[in-house]
Enzyme design. Sequence first.
Site, PDB file in Angstrom:
ATOM      1  N   ASP A 101    -117.043  11.374 145.027  1.00 17.34           N
ATOM      2  CA  ASP A 101    -116.925  10.493 143.857  1.00 17.34           C
ATOM      3  C   ASP A 101    -115.723   9.558 144.033  1.00 17.34           C
ATOM      4  O   ASP A 101    -114.796   9.864 144.807  1.00 17.34           O
ATOM      5  CB  ASP A 101    -116.699  11.319 142.593  1.00 17.34           C
ATOM      6  CG  ASP A 101    -117.848  12.280 142.317  1.00 17.34           C
ATOM      7  OD1 ASP A 101    -118.978  11.975 142.729  1.00 17.34           O
ATOM      8  OD2 ASP A 101    -117.584  13.333 141.697  1.00 17.34           O
TER       9      ASP A 101
HETATM   10  N1  URA Z   1    -118.288  17.641 143.802  1.00 17.07           N
HETATM   11  C1  URA Z   1    -117.957  16.747 142.848  1.00 17.07           C
HETATM   12  O1  URA Z   1    -118.075  17.019 141.664  1.00 17.07           O
HETATM   13  N2  URA Z   1    -117.470  15.559 143.256  1.00 17.07           N
HETATM   14  C2  URA Z   1    -117.277  15.222 144.557  1.00 17.07           C
HETATM   15  O2  URA Z   1    -116.807  14.122 144.846  1.00 17.07           O
HETATM   16  C3  URA Z   1    -117.633  16.170 145.524  1.00 17.07           C
HETATM   17  C4  URA Z   1    -118.133  17.374 145.127  1.00 17.07           C
END
Ligand code: URA
Length: 229
Positions: A101
């Site tokens: 993310d």
């Molecule tokens: N899980 C998440 O919630 N976000 C990420 O970026 C990676 C794994």
Amino acid sequence: MRLDKFICKSTELTRTEAKRLLKSGSVCVNGEISKNAAMQVHENNDITVEGQSLVARESRYIMLHKPLDTICSNVDEGYPSLFHLIDVDKAFDMHVAGRLDADTTGLVLITDDGRWSHNIISPKKQCEKVYRVWLRDEVRADSAEKFKVGVQLQGESSLTLPAKLNIINEKEVLLTITEGKYHQVKRMFAAIGNKVVGLHREQIGHIKLAELPMGEWRYLTAEEVSEFL
Ligand code: URA
């Protein structure tokens, strides 16, 4: 790989230029003209442009320490794409093997070898990913057991696969998962009534981010690459 991709990998052409070349009818696969950009080809096929054989460039394998507020897609969308950080030829022709993310930092693997990245992201391969997680609330004593059994994420039909939780302190943990569902780590902690306030990926398989500074990248070693070949 796709024929248009093979042409990009073996020339200086962009994907659009490769498609234009294909339409012109000057590309042959094993002696037959092909105009089909999506045709699946292999390195051992004889692919020519106006009679000249093409040889695909070696695949590239990179690790990057992703900073906050960058995105793993190849185009800027609200935040800049992390491909701006990689100063190699045709960086934007590569892809990320397991996206993070925008507000997650840490280890990102980048390649132009689709088979290699498949071995990392395919749920069937169950590749371990290690995340350092900072939490809003103190971690409860039963959390490790809950993750070991599996938790129910909203909108999913089955429990999460067994995951390992190592407690570092009351609000900091290491979580090892073998899946890569959308927002998986954040949703796992939401499922047990907590909230992720910071997330950082430290390891994929045996490949560790270690001391690579944020925003920097390096080529993977042959040994690191071999794990997913
Ligand atoms: N899980 C998440 O919630 N976000 C990420 O970026 C990676 C794994």
